[in-house]
Design a protein around this motif. Structure first.
Motif, PDB file in Angstrom:
ATOM      1  N   ALA A 111      -4.893   1.006  -4.178  1.00  0.00           N
ATOM      2  CA  ALA A 111      -4.280   2.254  -3.705  1.00  0.00           C
ATOM      3  C   ALA A 111      -4.985   2.763  -2.452  1.00  0.00           C
ATOM      4  CB  ALA A 111      -4.322   3.304  -4.813  1.00  0.00           C
ATOM      5  N   GLN A 112      -6.294   2.524  -2.354  1.00  0.00           N
ATOM      6  CA  GLN A 112      -7.050   2.954  -1.174  1.00  0.00           C
ATOM      7  C   GLN A 112      -6.704   2.117   0.056  1.00  0.00           C
ATOM      8  OE1 GLN A 112      -9.322   5.462  -0.731  1.00  0.00           O
ATOM      9  NE2 GLN A 112      -8.891   6.214  -2.789  1.00  0.00           N
ATOM     10  N   MET A 113      -6.199   0.895  -0.135  1.00  0.00           N
ATOM     11  CA  MET A 113      -5.912  -0.015   0.981  1.00  0.00           C
ATOM     12  C   MET A 113      -4.440  -0.002   1.387  1.00  0.00           C
ATOM     13  SD  MET A 113      -8.307  -3.334   0.157  1.00  0.00           S
ATOM     14  CE  MET A 113      -7.386  -3.763  -1.323  1.00  0.00           C
ATOM     15  N   THR A 114      -3.661   0.930   0.833  1.00  0.00           N
ATOM     16  CA  THR A 114      -2.242   1.020   1.174  1.00  0.00           C
ATOM     17  C   THR A 114      -1.853   2.488   1.327  1.00  0.00           C
ATOM     18  OG1 THR A 114      -1.633   1.042  -1.174  1.00  0.00           O
ATOM     19  CG2 THR A 114      -1.618  -1.097  -0.071  1.00  0.00           C
ATOM     20  N   ARG A 115      -0.674   2.684   1.882  1.00  0.00           N
ATOM     21  CA  ARG A 115      -0.113   4.029   1.990  1.00  0.00           C
ATOM     22  C   ARG A 115       1.399   3.912   1.879  1.00  0.00           C
ATOM     23  NH1 ARG A 115       2.192   4.217   6.955  1.00  0.00           N
ATOM     24  NH2 ARG A 115       1.342   2.839   8.573  1.00  0.00           N
ATOM     25  N   PRO A 116       2.077   4.903   1.324  1.00  0.00           N
ATOM     26  CA  PRO A 116       3.545   4.873   1.271  1.00  0.00           C
ATOM     27  C   PRO A 116       4.116   4.868   2.691  1.00  0.00           C
ATOM     28  CG  PRO A 116       2.666   6.533  -0.235  1.00  0.00           C
ATOM     29  CD  PRO A 116       1.521   6.082   0.620  1.00  0.00           C
ATOM     30  N   ASN A 117       5.190   4.125   2.890  1.00  0.00           N
ATOM     31  CA  ASN A 117       5.838   4.139   4.198  1.00  0.00           C
ATOM     32  C   ASN A 117       7.188   4.842   4.120  1.00  0.00           C
ATOM     33  OD1 ASN A 117       7.686   2.285   3.112  1.00  0.00           O
ATOM     34  ND2 ASN A 117       6.617   0.509   3.955  1.00  0.00           N
ATOM     35  N   ASP A 118       7.855   4.963   5.248  1.00  0.00           N
ATOM     36  CA  ASP A 118       9.088   5.745   5.316  1.00  0.00           C
ATOM     37  C   ASP A 118      10.268   5.074   4.617  1.00  0.00           C
ATOM     38  OD1 ASP A 118       7.748   7.657   6.754  1.00  0.00           O
ATOM     39  OD2 ASP A 118       8.365   6.878   8.710  1.00  0.00           O
TER      40      ASP A 118
END
Length: 207
Positions: free
Chosen positions: A131-138
Motif C-alpha cells: 500500500a505504501q508503494m502504490t496510490r489510487p489513480n484516476d
C-alpha cells in the motif's frame, strides 16, 4: 532523459517544472502497433545465432498482449521467463502454456514468490508495504508510487529487503540519493488478485 506513464503527469507537473515541461521537453509516444510489437519480440531472438521461436509463437504473444494494460513490461517479463524455460535453442508453445501467457507469467511468478517468502503472520506487513508503494489513480486502479525506506517502519524496511531478490520489490535511489522501494511492475497491482485485493481493501478503508 526520463520516461513516465500518462497517469504520472499530475505528479511531475508542478509550479517548479511547468515551464520546462511546456517548452518542447515532453515527447508523447504512442503504444507500439501490432507489427511493431511483433518486431520487438522477434528481433532480439533473430540476432542470436541458433535461437528461434516455435512457429506461430510470436504471433500468439502479440495477440495475447494486445489489450493488456502496460503491455510492454508484461511482454518483457514473459519473454524472460520463456527464455528460462527454453527447450535447447527453441522457445516453445509448451513453455508459454506453462507460464499462463503474457499476464499469467507475471501473476504466477508473483504468487509463487509470495507463497515461498511470506509467512502467514506477515500478510498484514505485506499489505502495508505494498500500500505504501502504490496510490489510487484516476481510472479506479492503482499506480506505482515509490516509498522512501527511511519513512517506513523497521519491519516494512526489512520485508522490502527480503522481497527485493524476487523482483516483486525493486530497491533504488531517489534523485536526492535516499533509498526507495518500488513495485517492480505496475501491472501487478491490477493483474495479481492477491495484491489487488489488498490494495482495494486499503483504499476502501481509507475512505
Amino acid at each position: 532523459m526520463a520516461t513516465a506513464r500518462p497517469e504520472s503527469l499530475d505528479t511531475l507537473v508542478t509550479s517548479a517544472t511547468a515551464d520546462s515541461l511546456s517548452a518542447g521537453a515532453v515527447q508523447f509516444l504512442a503504444p507500439l502497433s501490432a507489427p511493431g510489437l511483433h518486431r520487438a519480440i522477434t528481433a532480439p531472438v533473430e540476432a542470436v545465432p541458433g535461437l528461434w521461436y516455435e512457429a506461430g509463437l510470436p504471433e500468439r504473444i502479440v495477440a495475447d498482449a494486445a489489450d493488456e494494460p502496460g503491455r510492454m513490461p508484461l511482454v518483457e517479463f514473459a519473454l524472460t521467463r520463456l527464455w528460462e524455460r527454453r527447450d535447447g535453442s527453441m522457445l516453445t508453445h509448451a513453455a508459454y502454456d506453462e507460464l499462463g501467457g503474457v499476464a499469467g507469467a507475471l501473476v504466477g511468478y508473483a504468487e509463487e514468490a509470495a507463497r515461498e517468502l511470506l509467512h502467514p503472520d506477515e500478510e498484514f506487513l505485506a499489505r502495508r508495504l505494498f500500500a505504501q508503494m502504490t496510490r489510487p489513480n484516476d481510472s479506479g486502479g492503482f499506480a506505482r508510487s515509490p516509498a522512501r525506506l527511511p519513512d517506513l517502519a523497521p519491519a516494512l524496511r526489512s520485508l522490502a529487503r527480503r522481497l527485493a531478490p524476487t523482483k516483486l520489490v525493486v530497491l533504488g535511489r531517489a534523485p536526492d540519493g535516499e533509498e526507495i522501494a518500488d513495485l517492480a511492475h505496475e501491472a501487478l497491482a491490477t493483474l495479481w488478485p492477491r495484491l489487488n485485493g489488498w490494495l482495494v481493501d486499503s483504499r476502501d478503508f481509507r475512505r
